[in-house]
Structure formats: C-alpha cells, structure tokens
Design a protein around this motif. Structure first.
Motif, PDB file in Angstrom:
ATOM      1  N   THR A 174       0.886  -1.188   0.129  1.00 22.66           N
ATOM      2  CA  THR A 174      -0.025   0.099  -0.014  1.00 22.66           C
ATOM      3  C   THR A 174       0.843   1.382   0.057  1.00 22.66           C
ATOM      4  OG1 THR A 174      -1.806   1.082   1.057  1.00 22.66           O
ATOM      5  CG2 THR A 174      -0.222  -0.136   2.655  1.00 22.66           C
ATOM      6  N   ASP A 175       0.505   2.409   0.459  1.00 22.84           N
ATOM      7  CA  ASP A 175       1.009   3.697   0.270  1.00 22.84           C
ATOM      8  C   ASP A 175       1.722   4.003   1.765  1.00 22.84           C
ATOM      9  OD1 ASP A 175      -1.252   4.442   1.318  1.00 22.84           O
ATOM     10  OD2 ASP A 175      -1.732   5.940   0.176  1.00 22.84           O
ATOM     11  N   ARG A 185      -1.376   9.863   8.970  1.00 25.19           N
ATOM     12  CA  ARG A 185      -1.658  11.181   8.079  1.00 25.19           C
ATOM     13  C   ARG A 185      -2.357  12.061   9.181  1.00 25.19           C
ATOM     14  NH1 ARG A 185      -0.685   9.842   3.273  1.00 25.19           N
ATOM     15  NH2 ARG A 185      -0.933   7.605   2.766  1.00 25.19           N
TER      16      ARG A 185
HETATM   17  P1  ADP Z   1      -4.799   0.801  -0.633  1.00 27.39           P
HETATM   18  O1  ADP Z   1      -5.343   1.862  -1.739  1.00 27.39           O
HETATM   19  O2  ADP Z   1      -3.370   0.438  -0.786  1.00 27.39           O
HETATM   20  O3  ADP Z   1      -5.765  -0.255  -0.192  1.00 27.39           O
HETATM   21  P2  ADP Z   1      -5.896   2.327   1.665  1.00 27.39           P
HETATM   22  O4  ADP Z   1      -6.024   3.971   1.319  1.00 27.39           O
HETATM   23  O5  ADP Z   1      -7.263   1.550   1.338  1.00 27.39           O
HETATM   24  O6  ADP Z   1      -4.841   1.989   0.624  1.00 27.39           O
HETATM   25  O7  ADP Z   1      -5.319   2.296   2.964  1.00 27.39           O
HETATM   26  C1  ADP Z   1      -3.981   2.836   3.272  1.00 27.39           C
HETATM   27  C2  ADP Z   1      -4.158   4.172   4.105  1.00 27.39           C
HETATM   28  O8  ADP Z   1      -4.698   3.826   5.296  1.00 27.39           O
HETATM   29  C3  ADP Z   1      -3.060   4.808   4.421  1.00 27.39           C
HETATM   30  O9  ADP Z   1      -2.661   5.692   3.533  1.00 27.39           O
HETATM   31  C4  ADP Z   1      -3.403   5.552   5.877  1.00 27.39           C
HETATM   32  O10 ADP Z   1      -3.816   6.869   5.564  1.00 27.39           O
HETATM   33  C5  ADP Z   1      -4.598   4.868   6.140  1.00 27.39           C
HETATM   34  N1  ADP Z   1      -4.695   4.406   7.502  1.00 27.39           N
HETATM   35  C6  ADP Z   1      -5.704   4.508   8.430  1.00 27.39           C
HETATM   36  N2  ADP Z   1      -5.193   3.951   9.743  1.00 27.39           N
HETATM   37  C7  ADP Z   1      -3.971   3.488   9.664  1.00 27.39           C
HETATM   38  C8  ADP Z   1      -3.182   2.896  10.322  1.00 27.39           C
HETATM   39  N3  ADP Z   1      -3.483   2.629  11.696  1.00 27.39           N
HETATM   40  N4  ADP Z   1      -1.890   2.365  10.112  1.00 27.39           N
HETATM   41  C9  ADP Z   1      -1.542   2.503   8.677  1.00 27.39           C
HETATM   42  N5  ADP Z   1      -2.504   3.368   7.782  1.00 27.39           N
HETATM   43  C10 ADP Z   1      -3.694   3.617   8.127  1.00 27.39           C
END
Ligand code: ADP
Ligand code: ASP
Ligand code: MG
Length: 422
Positions: A174-175, A185
């Motif tokens: 993921t990102d 974020r």
């Molecule tokens: P993808 O498109 O790769 O599925 P998502 O946007 O669905 O990615 O999920 C990744 C995002 O989840 C991150 O960019 C982050 O902002 C968010 N996020 C929320 N809570 C968490 C957390 N506890 N740890 C990591 N990322 C988190």
C-alpha cells in the motif's frame, strides 16, 4: 521457494509508472525463485469516479448494474499489470474474478466470497506464470452476475486467493510501510508496529483504520494466512529485511496473539468520522420494542453501530440512542418515522457529524481503568463525550467531529504511543 500472493492498492496502481514500480516487486520475488499471484485494485480515485457516475445516472439504480460498472476499474489495472510484467520478461495474464472463478453470494455491492476454484491459478503458477487477478469482485452462483465485495474489497480478494492456493504469505502493498499506532496522516508521531494480532487488527479495521478491510483480517485469521502490510513505494531492489533486522518481509506482520511477546495495554487509536446520532425519546419499555426499532432499520439495510439504552426511570418508557453513518441518516429517520405502527415514541432528535474515537489493545483484557483514563485524557482537553461503548479489547467514544483529530492526538500521547524522536 515460497508461494506468495501480493496485492497492490490504488496508489500503487495509480499510473503506468507506479504499475511498473509495483511490477518490479513481483519481478524480485520471481527472481528469488518464488511463485507469485498478483491481486490488483483499480487506479486510485477510479472507483469513486465510477460510483459517482452510477449515482448521477440514477440514485435508485439496480445494484447489479452498479457492480457491473464499478468492477471495471480493476479490469483495466489487471490487464496493464499483465502487460507490464510480460514486457519485463515474466509470463503473465490477467483474470477477472469470474474467470478464476471467484464465487460469491448475490449481495451486490457487499458480496461475500463463498468459494474459489484454484485449479487454473495453481497450474499457471507451477508453470512459472504470474496470474494477475482483479481484486474487489467475483461472480454470483445465484444469478451468474458480476458482484463486488464492498469498498476496500481487494484486500479480501487477496487473502481469499492466498487461502485458496495455499500460499505461504499474502503481502499487501500500500502507500504506507505498515500498520501504525494510528493513522500516520493524522498523527505524524504515529509509530509503525512490527507485529499486530489478528484481534487488534480486526478491531482497528472495524473502528476506522482503513489500511485493511475488516473481512480480509477475518479471513486471514480463519484460514491462518500469514499477512503482511508493506509499502510499494520502497525500492524494489533493496535487500528484504524484516523489522527485527533479519532477512524477511519488511512492514507489519498480522499474526496470532501468541507470536507477540510484548503486549501493550493500548496498541492503537482509531478514528471514524461522519457518524450520525439518533435519539428516540420515551420509547415504551417492554419486550420486543428494541427488536422492532432495529428490525425496521435492518429491513432497510441500515447498519447501526453504537447503541445506548438507559434504564427506565418510571418503568413505562425509556430513551434509546444509536449511531448510523451520516450517509444513512435521512433514510434512517424516514424509516423510523414511517414505521407502520411497529413501535411508538414521543420524540425523535438527531444530528450528523459525530466522530468515533477508539482505543484498542489486547492488554485491556487484564488491566482495569483504561476507560476511566481515556475519559480523563479527553476531559483534560475539554472534549465532551456523547456516547460510550466498550468491548473486551476496545473502548469507543462518540464526540463532535470538530475535536476528532485533537482527541486522537491527545490519546496517542496519553498512552505513550508517540514516536520518541519526533
Ligand atoms: P490501498 O489503496 O493501498 O488499499 P488504503 O487507502 O485503502 O490503501 O489504505 C491505506 C491508508 O490507510 C493509509 O494511507 C493511511 O492513511 C490509512 N490508515 C488509517 N489508519 C492507519 C493505520 N493505523 N496504519 C496505517 N495506515 C492507516
Ligand atoms: N477499488 C476498490 C475500492 O476503491 C477496491 C479496493 O481498492 O480495494 O474500494
Ligand atoms: Mg484499501
């Protein structure tokens, strides 16, 4: 040699350059002698655009057509990934969910995977091919139509494919470079966890941490899939080092609680915005009333989250408060007001724009006082609590959306989760 299922999310597939970079991670695994299947999301923003078009065409659309349209984003990226891999000298072809096939029930828009036939994928992988599978979708055995699994569903597709082909690992690219103590974020001081238990990840996912879809965690837990969350933005050619410094998978491992030595009381803080609150005043205090109220909402497909009912003061009536997503608020109010005489109440009040903030940790099972310390930390910031719910390993409060980020940061600091050097 290992068999690996890798999943790339929307930002990892956002354009051809990003797809090429993601493909280099696949190439590295193949060159290390592994068998790989890839599951992809649509380009970031694409699914939102498709959903927007469907709603613009008709807010009261047929859910089967919604799925036919919304599933298309992943077809594009699966094909592009197969082309890019082929160009890199790796034999690859794309599969839509129905071509695998990935079978689901017929709950369009929120379908559940019921079965995956792994024959074709197994054969391809053992012949050195890389199958690239559209995430987020399958085909209903009931009506033979394309279904989608709900937003964020590609995570679930990946774990389901991993279970079906008996993969040694499922790597979610993921990102962000792993699961953090809270959304990095919102809180830049959030720390990456090296490991998180399935139970905690399940709570965090259901309480708003969208890094993994809830269903994917449930499925990994049930099928004992070794699940890691890592970044596709890392250099694909860098040595692969696990968080403990040994060769392995970078990122966060989601695993059984027994594998985690150091158990935190609070491991993470989560935030879910856009929670609407509805209160029914002077509801008759007798058996069957709650069933009638929540049955009315369930009939409309409205998912209710927090529920609070007070003890009746006069033995005749009581008040019930609960939350629904902001987007369902109008529908819920209408359903309650026009309930066809199923129940009675004196007054309905409510508002949109609440935020649910939660603290999660397996250590809560054996430690008293987490709830009270949470309330104190919020009181110190002057934040008013509207509703409270608890379970074995989490405490959640509903507060005004305006204070959401402040609350998350305050709790993160209070429970000692801030990165030391930040
Ligand atoms: P993808 O498109 O790769 O599925 P998502 O946007 O669905 O990615 O999920 C990744 C995002 O989840 C991150 O960019 C982050 O902002 C968010 N996020 C929320 N809570 C968490 C957390 N506890 N740890 C990591 N990322 C988190
Ligand atoms: N593309 C789908 C979504 O945006 C599925 C996913 O990315 O996991 O919800
Ligand atoms: Mg996602």
């Amino acid at each position: 040699m290992a068999r690996i299922v890798v999943k790339f999310g929307g930002t990892s597939m956002a354009n051809i350059e990003r797809i090429r970079n993601s493909a280099r991670h696949v190439k590295r695994e193949i060159e290390a002698g592994n068998e790989v299947a890839v599951v992809v999301s649509a380009m970031s923003g694409k699914t939102n655009e498709l959903v927007g078009w469907v709603n613009e065409a008709s807010p009261l659309h047929d859910a089967r057509e919604y799925d036919a349209i919304v599933a298309s984003g992943e077809q594009v990226t699966a094909g592009l990934m197969a082309i890019v891999l082929s160009e890199m000298g790796i034999q690859s072809r794309s599969y839509s969910g129905w071509q695998v096939p990935i079978y689901t029930d017929d709950s369009h828009g929120a379908a559940r995977i019921t079965d995956i036939d792994p024959t074709e994928l197994n054969e391809r992988m053992s012949n050195g091919w890389v199958p690239v599978i559209t995430g987020f979708q399958g085909i209903s055995t009931k009506n033979n139509r394309v279904t989608t699994l709900g937003r964020g569903g590609s995570d679930t597709s990946a774990v389901a494919v991993a279970a079906a082909v008996g993969a040694d690992r499922c790597d979610i690219y993921t990102d962000v470079d792993g699961v953090y103590t809270t959304d990095p974020r919102i809180v830049p001081k959030a720390q990456r966890m090296t490991k998180i238990s399935f139970e905690e990840m399940l709570e965090m996912a259901s309480l708003g941490a969208k890094v993994l879809m809830i269903r994917s965690v449930e499925m990994a837990m049930a099928h004992k899939v070794r699940l890691t969350v890592r970044s596709s933005f890392d250099d694909p050619d860098a040595p692969q080092i696990a968080p403990d410094g040994t060769p392995g998978v970078p990122g966060t491992l989601v695993c059984d609680e027994e594998e985690i030595m150091e158990k935190q009381i609070v491991s993470g803080v989560t935030l879910a915005k856009a929670e609407a609150k509805i209160t029914l005043r002077a509801v008759k205090d007798s058996p069957g009333v709650a069933a009638a109220i929540f049955g009315t909402l369930a009939d409309k497909g409205i998912i209710v989250d927090m529920i609070v009912q007070n003890i009746s003061d006069d033995g005749a009536t009581t008040d019930i408060t609960f939350t629904v997503p902001d987007s369902e608020y109008d529908k819920a109010v209408k359903a309650l007001e026009n309930n066809g005489g199923r129940f009675e109440y004196a007054r309905l009040s409510g508002s949109k724009g609440g935020a649910k903030v939660s603290v999660v940790g397996v250590g809560m099972r054996s430690h008293a006082g987490v709830a009270s310390s949470m309330f104190k930390a919020l009181a110190d910031k002057g934040i008013n609590i509207q509703l409270i719910t608890t379970s074995e390993i989490k405490t959640s409060v509903l507060i005004d959306e305006e204070y959401a980020e402040l609350a998350v940061r305050a709790l993160h600091t209070y429970y000692g989760l801030d990165k030391k050097d930040a």
